[in-house]
Design a protein around this motif. Structure first.
Motif, PDB file in Angstrom:
ATOM      1  N   TYR A 107       0.820  -1.218   0.000  1.00 37.18           N
ATOM      2  CA  TYR A 107       0.000   0.000   0.000  1.00 37.18           C
ATOM      3  C   TYR A 107       0.856   1.271   0.000  1.00 37.18           C
ATOM      4  CZ  TYR A 107      -3.529   3.406   1.487  1.00 37.18           C
ATOM      5  OH  TYR A 107      -4.358   4.501   1.569  1.00 37.18           O
ATOM      6  N   ALA A 108       1.814   1.356   0.904  1.00 34.51           N
ATOM      7  CA  ALA A 108       2.657   2.555   1.001  1.00 34.51           C
ATOM      8  C   ALA A 108       3.599   2.663  -0.192  1.00 34.51           C
ATOM      9  CB  ALA A 108       3.456   2.537   2.305  1.00 34.51           C
ATOM     10  N   ILE A 109       4.143   1.520  -0.631  1.00 34.98           N
ATOM     11  CA  ILE A 109       5.047   1.535  -1.786  1.00 34.98           C
ATOM     12  C   ILE A 109       4.324   2.070  -3.013  1.00 34.98           C
ATOM     13  CG2 ILE A 109       6.387   0.097  -3.378  1.00 34.98           C
ATOM     14  CD1 ILE A 109       7.029  -1.746  -1.084  1.00 34.98           C
ATOM     15  N   PHE A 110       3.064   1.644  -3.189  1.00 36.26           N
ATOM     16  CA  PHE A 110       2.273   2.103  -4.329  1.00 36.26           C
ATOM     17  C   PHE A 110       2.228   3.632  -4.371  1.00 36.26           C
ATOM     18  CE2 PHE A 110      -1.546   3.614  -6.334  1.00 36.26           C
ATOM     19  CZ  PHE A 110      -1.690   2.809  -7.458  1.00 36.26           C
ATOM     20  N   HIS A 111       1.904   4.261  -3.241  1.00 31.92           N
ATOM     21  CA  HIS A 111       1.805   5.716  -3.217  1.00 31.92           C
ATOM     22  C   HIS A 111       3.171   6.376  -3.402  1.00 31.92           C
ATOM     23  CE1 HIS A 111      -2.095   4.637  -1.365  1.00 31.92           C
ATOM     24  NE2 HIS A 111      -2.503   5.746  -1.935  1.00 31.92           N
ATOM     25  N   ASN A 112       4.211   5.793  -2.833  1.00 26.88           N
ATOM     26  CA  ASN A 112       5.559   6.343  -3.034  1.00 26.88           C
ATOM     27  C   ASN A 112       5.923   6.367  -4.515  1.00 26.88           C
ATOM     28  OD1 ASN A 112       5.802   6.533  -0.265  1.00 26.88           O
ATOM     29  ND2 ASN A 112       7.044   4.695  -0.043  1.00 26.88           N
ATOM     30  N   ILE A 113       5.677   5.254  -5.185  1.00 29.34           N
ATOM     31  CA  ILE A 113       6.011   5.128  -6.603  1.00 29.34           C
ATOM     32  C   ILE A 113       5.197   6.106  -7.440  1.00 29.34           C
ATOM     33  CG2 ILE A 113       5.832   3.596  -8.606  1.00 29.34           C
ATOM     34  CD1 ILE A 113       8.238   3.019  -6.840  1.00 29.34           C
ATOM     35  N   CYS A 114       3.891   6.197  -7.161  1.00 26.99           N
ATOM     36  CA  CYS A 114       3.027   7.085  -7.943  1.00 26.99           C
ATOM     37  C   CYS A 114       3.389   8.549  -7.741  1.00 26.99           C
ATOM     38  CB  CYS A 114       1.566   6.846  -7.582  1.00 26.99           C
ATOM     39  SG  CYS A 114       0.890   5.294  -8.199  1.00 26.99           S
ATOM     40  N   PHE A 115       3.585   8.959  -6.493  1.00 27.46           N
ATOM     41  CA  PHE A 115       3.941  10.353  -6.227  1.00 27.46           C
ATOM     42  C   PHE A 115       5.295  10.698  -6.860  1.00 27.46           C
ATOM     43  CE2 PHE A 115       1.019  10.162  -2.376  1.00 27.46           C
ATOM     44  CZ  PHE A 115       0.077  11.003  -2.948  1.00 27.46           C
ATOM     45  N   SER A 116       6.230   9.759  -6.798  1.00 24.05           N
ATOM     46  CA  SER A 116       7.541   9.973  -7.403  1.00 24.05           C
ATOM     47  C   SER A 116       7.423  10.098  -8.916  1.00 24.05           C
ATOM     48  CB  SER A 116       8.474   8.813  -7.040  1.00 24.05           C
ATOM     49  OG  SER A 116       9.736   8.989  -7.651  1.00 24.05           O
ATOM     50  N   ILE A 318       1.730  18.438   1.129  1.00 26.06           N
ATOM     51  CA  ILE A 318       2.864  17.791   1.792  1.00 26.06           C
ATOM     52  C   ILE A 318       3.757  17.090   0.772  1.00 26.06           C
ATOM     53  CG2 ILE A 318       3.454  15.750   3.184  1.00 26.06           C
ATOM     54  CD1 ILE A 318       3.093  18.125   4.897  1.00 26.06           C
ATOM     55  N   GLN A 319       3.139  16.380  -0.183  1.00 26.39           N
ATOM     56  CA  GLN A 319       3.919  15.666  -1.197  1.00 26.39           C
ATOM     57  C   GLN A 319       4.767  16.637  -2.015  1.00 26.39           C
ATOM     58  OE1 GLN A 319       3.847  12.485  -0.775  1.00 26.39           O
ATOM     59  NE2 GLN A 319       2.096  12.607   0.599  1.00 26.39           N
ATOM     60  N   ALA A 320       4.228  17.819  -2.276  1.00 22.83           N
ATOM     61  CA  ALA A 320       4.978  18.827  -3.035  1.00 22.83           C
ATOM     62  C   ALA A 320       6.092  19.434  -2.192  1.00 22.83           C
ATOM     63  CB  ALA A 320       4.032  19.918  -3.532  1.00 22.83           C
ATOM     64  N   ILE A 321       5.815  19.698  -0.911  1.00 25.47           N
ATOM     65  CA  ILE A 321       6.801  20.333  -0.035  1.00 25.47           C
ATOM     66  C   ILE A 321       8.049  19.470   0.129  1.00 25.47           C
ATOM     67  CG2 ILE A 321       7.270  20.922   2.384  1.00 25.47           C
ATOM     68  CD1 ILE A 321       4.494  22.145   2.537  1.00 25.47           C
ATOM     69  N   ILE A 322       7.868  18.186   0.388  1.00 27.07           N
ATOM     70  CA  ILE A 322       9.036  17.344   0.671  1.00 27.07           C
ATOM     71  C   ILE A 322       9.914  17.121  -0.565  1.00 27.07           C
ATOM     72  CG2 ILE A 322       7.908  16.158   2.587  1.00 27.07           C
ATOM     73  CD1 ILE A 322       7.496  13.748   0.711  1.00 27.07           C
ATOM     74  N   ILE A 329      17.907  17.621  -8.768  1.00 25.12           N
ATOM     75  CA  ILE A 329      18.485  16.319  -9.118  1.00 25.12           C
ATOM     76  C   ILE A 329      17.421  15.331  -9.578  1.00 25.12           C
ATOM     77  CG2 ILE A 329      20.456  16.592  -7.567  1.00 25.12           C
ATOM     78  CD1 ILE A 329      19.038  14.801  -5.565  1.00 25.12           C
ATOM     79  N   GLY A 330      16.145  15.644  -9.307  1.00 24.64           N
ATOM     80  CA  GLY A 330      15.054  14.827  -9.825  1.00 24.64           C
ATOM     81  C   GLY A 330      14.982  13.416  -9.288  1.00 24.64           C
ATOM     82  N   GLN A 331      15.436  13.188  -8.062  1.00 21.27           N
ATOM     83  CA  GLN A 331      15.365  11.862  -7.441  1.00 21.27           C
ATOM     84  C   GLN A 331      14.416  11.932  -6.249  1.00 21.27           C
ATOM     85  OE1 GLN A 331      19.217  10.020  -6.730  1.00 21.27           O
ATOM     86  NE2 GLN A 331      20.134  11.174  -8.410  1.00 21.27           N
ATOM     87  N   TYR A 332      13.247  11.316  -6.421  1.00 24.95           N
ATOM     88  CA  TYR A 332      12.190  11.479  -5.424  1.00 24.95           C
ATOM     89  C   TYR A 332      11.850  10.209  -4.642  1.00 24.95           C
ATOM     90  CZ  TYR A 332      11.513  15.714  -8.202  1.00 24.95           C
ATOM     91  OH  TYR A 332      11.708  16.899  -8.866  1.00 24.95           O
ATOM     92  N   ASP A 333      12.271   9.045  -5.154  1.00 22.39           N
ATOM     93  CA  ASP A 333      11.913   7.794  -4.482  1.00 22.39           C
ATOM     94  C   ASP A 333      12.389   7.773  -3.033  1.00 22.39           C
ATOM     95  OD1 ASP A 333      10.627   6.669  -6.647  1.00 22.39           O
ATOM     96  OD2 ASP A 333      12.455   5.764  -7.454  1.00 22.39           O
ATOM     97  N   GLU A 334      13.610   8.289  -2.801  1.00 22.59           N
ATOM     98  CA  GLU A 334      14.208   8.224  -1.469  1.00 22.59           C
ATOM     99  C   GLU A 334      13.419   9.047  -0.454  1.00 22.59           C
ATOM    100  OE1 GLU A 334      18.622   8.001   0.389  1.00 22.59           O
ATOM    101  OE2 GLU A 334      18.320   9.494  -1.186  1.00 22.59           O
ATOM    102  N   ILE A 335      13.074  10.285  -0.802  1.00 24.55           N
ATOM    103  CA  ILE A 335      12.371  11.136   0.156  1.00 24.55           C
ATOM    104  C   ILE A 335      10.947  10.642   0.386  1.00 24.55           C
ATOM    105  CG2 ILE A 335      11.594  12.822  -1.567  1.00 24.55           C
ATOM    106  CD1 ILE A 335      12.645  13.430   2.114  1.00 24.55           C
ATOM    107  N   PHE A 336      10.280  10.139  -0.654  1.00 20.85           N
ATOM    108  CA  PHE A 336       8.939   9.592  -0.463  1.00 20.85           C
ATOM    109  C   PHE A 336       8.986   8.344   0.420  1.00 20.85           C
ATOM    110  CE2 PHE A 336       7.644  11.861  -4.472  1.00 20.85           C
ATOM    111  CZ  PHE A 336       6.700  12.665  -3.872  1.00 20.85           C
TER     112      PHE A 336
END
Length: 394
Positions: A107-116, A318-322, A329-336
């Motif tokens: 569940y959480a991985i899904f949202h991380n991947i989509c937001f990224s 929140i997703q935009a702020i973080i 650098i365009g790398q978002y997987d780590e922070i999500f």
């Protein structure tokens, strides 16, 4: 740029992911009645599933290194489908519970991947609208799954329990939907991000001041916002109001949540995530205090609507702020991944903590604490600037 077809598919799978997840407590309600259990067992199963999903969220970067975003989504839906299918063929309560716990792992991985994925493929000036629409559509999309689970699970057809039929239907639906995954090609931006990414998130990035400030605000937001709806019925009962109004309150909160996501995302593009977040949290603190001191039914319904707007409206913000510190650098997987892990831990702690506080003092105390922490969540962003970015990957 974000392809319209891919965006449609993300919304489709988002509805399915959240629909499957939210239908599990509904299905479990009928299972525990059948086996003579109760709310305690449901709570344990959901808590274990949430804990497993929170831990698994740390693996977001690992799976993103191996698979493309849509293949990860397909794998998550496949896990749901297989767990539902197996649950429909078993009669042992412990084994069935285990399948439901495992089904929640992605569940959480899904949202991380989509937001990224959305952040990576959307211009910053349009990101608010895209994220807000994505989260709002997910809210609408989950409704049919919950409705199907509720209606069919209550039936018995040909001596087969309705909940087994629901699980079987969901499993077939999930497996069929995965077919669309095989027609999706990986984008160039996703390939580049995958090549640059590592396999596990490094919490050392929190040493960076802009990253720490944004994550701290997100954590405080989770502590104050996530369980507002959970305990509000208890607050109304504590006030001595007729329990029948809880349904009206819930509708107001839900409608407010949907509209809040649409509105705050668009305001985000106009005024920036920092301004929208600070304004929303200050207003939320005010309304939380106001709902404590008022006993007027009409005010409570109106405030529940506004609280819904402000509580869920900050989700895309929140997703935009973080992601602001990482926009160069365009790398978002780590922070999500790190953000969802921290918020997941908080979501496991707060129900127990707030329940204890309510029993020790009263439910008003819980909402006073929520209001204070909501106000405190804006403090880290006061010294944060939208142009605070990381120049290169750690």
């Amino acid at each position: 740029m974000l392809d319209k077809k891919r965006y449609f598919l993300l919304n489709f799978y988002h509805s399915m992911n959240d629909g499957f997840f939210d239908s599990i407590p509904v299905i479990l309600s009928f299972i525990v009645l059948l086996y003579g259990y109760g709310e305690k067992e449901i709570g344990i199963i959901i808590s274990l599933g949430a804990a497993l999903g929170t831990i698994a969220s740390l693996g977001t970067m690992y799976v993103a290194k191996i698979l493309s975003p849509f293949k990860i989504i397909g794998l998550i839906i496949f896990i749901y489908s297989i767990c539902f299918l197996l649950a429909s063929f078993f009669s042992n309560f412990i084994i069935i519970s285990l399948f439901f716990i495992i089904s929640m792992i992605g569940y959480a991985i899904f949202h991380n991947i989509c937001f990224s994925y959305l952040t990576l493929n959307t211009p910053r000036q349009k990101l608010g609208k895209i994220l807000s629409d994505f989260t709002a559509i997910g809210d609408i999309g989950r409704i049919p799954f919950i409705a199907i689970a509720g209606y069919i699970a209550a039936l018995t057809l040909f001596s087969i329990s309705g909940w087994k039929i629901v699980c079987f239907i969901f499993s077939i639906l999930g497996i069929i939907s995965i077919i669309f995954i095989f027609f999706q090609q990986e984008t160039k931006a996703a390939k580049n991000a995958k090549q640059k990414s590592s396999t596990l998130p490094s919490f050392s990035i929190l040493k960076s001041k802009p990253v720490f400030l944004t994550v701290l605000s997100s954590a405080l937001n989770a502590f104050s916002n996530e369980k507002i709806f959970t305990f509000l019925p208890l607050l109304l009962i504590f006030k001595g109001l007729d329990p029948k109004i809880i349904g009206t309150f819930a509708v107001g909160f839900t409608v407010g949540s949907f509209l809040g996501k649409l509105a705050c995302g668009r305001l985000l593009d106009m005024f920036g995530p920092k301004s929208v977040f600070i304004t929303a949290e200050i207003l939320l603190s005010f309304f939380l205090i106001f709902i404590i001191i008022t006993n007027d039914l009409y005010f409570i319904v109106a405030i529940s609507f506004l609280i819904g707007v402000l509580t869920k409206g900050t989700v895309p913000v929140i997703q935009a702020i973080i992601t602001i510190p990482f926009q160069k650098i365009g790398q978002y997987d780590e922070i999500f991944s790190i953000n969802s892990f921290i918020r997941g831990i908080i979501n496991m702690i707060t129900p127990i903590l707030f329940g204890y506080i309510a029993s020790l003092w009263n439910i008003n105390t819980v909402y006073i604490i929520m209001a204070i922490i909501s106000l405190l969540s804006v403090v880290p962003l006061i010294s944060f600037h939208d142009n605070d970015i990381i120049e290169e990957a750690a």
